[in-house]
Design a protein around this motif. Sequence first.
Motif, short mmCIF file in Angstrom:
data_model
loop_
_atom_site.label_atom_id
_atom_site.label_comp_id
_atom_site.label_asym_id
_atom_site.label_seq_id
_atom_site.Cartn_x
_atom_site.Cartn_y
_atom_site.Cartn_z
N ASN A 154 0.78 -1.24 0.00
CA ASN A 154 0.00 0.00 0.00
C ASN A 154 0.81 1.28 0.00
O ASN A 154 0.24 2.36 -0.18
CB ASN A 154 -0.94 0.00 1.21
N GLY A 155 2.10 1.20 0.22
CA GLY A 155 2.94 2.39 0.27
C GLY A 155 3.11 2.88 1.71
O GLY A 155 2.40 2.45 2.62
N HIS A 156 4.07 3.80 1.89
CA HIS A 156 4.35 4.32 3.22
C HIS A 156 5.23 5.56 3.14
O HIS A 156 5.82 5.85 2.10
CB HIS A 156 5.06 3.24 4.07
N VAL A 157 5.29 6.26 4.23
CA VAL A 157 6.19 7.41 4.34
C VAL A 157 7.55 6.87 4.80
O VAL A 157 7.65 6.17 5.82
CB VAL A 157 5.66 8.46 5.34
N ASN B 240 12.89 9.50 5.66
CA ASN B 240 13.28 10.87 5.29
C ASN B 240 12.06 11.76 4.99
O ASN B 240 12.20 12.89 4.56
CB ASN B 240 14.24 10.85 4.10
N GLY B 241 10.83 11.20 5.16
CA GLY B 241 9.62 11.98 4.97
C GLY B 241 9.01 11.89 3.59
O GLY B 241 7.96 12.48 3.34
N THR B 242 9.65 11.20 2.68
CA THR B 242 9.09 11.07 1.33
C THR B 242 8.14 9.88 1.26
O THR B 242 8.23 8.95 2.06
CB THR B 242 10.21 10.88 0.27
N TRP B 243 7.24 9.96 0.31
CA TRP B 243 6.26 8.88 0.12
C TRP B 243 6.85 7.80 -0.79
O TRP B 243 7.36 8.10 -1.86
CB TRP B 243 4.98 9.43 -0.50
#
Length: 123
Positions: free
Chosen positions: A86-89, A92-95
Amino acid sequence: MKISVSKSSNNVYNHLNSLANFNIEQLLNKCGKDGVRALKEATPVDTGKTSDGWYYRLVNDNKKYSLIFCNTNVNEGANIAFIIQNGHVATNGTWTEGSDYINPALAPIYSYIKNKCSEAVFK
């Protein structure tokens, strides 16, 4: 009103009797093993913990069956299989975009279950 038994009624009886002998647990256990194998093969590999972490559970709740696929690789409370899907942050704060690998791996398994159940009912 008179009801009579004919040869076609025997066919119905035989069909219902064959349904009673249909072993859904056996089918779902086979599909659980096949699904785990498919998920292991489809999981992107970095350390191998996620691909090696797949297992299945078969739950029978009063003849209502559930085939559940699970993964044991958890890091800081996050299930890694889930965030790969599903994805995640990232740290380093990027998606980081997810990669749909679970649905394509399990689609043939679900089709097989559907087909086998349909065969049992409609043969």
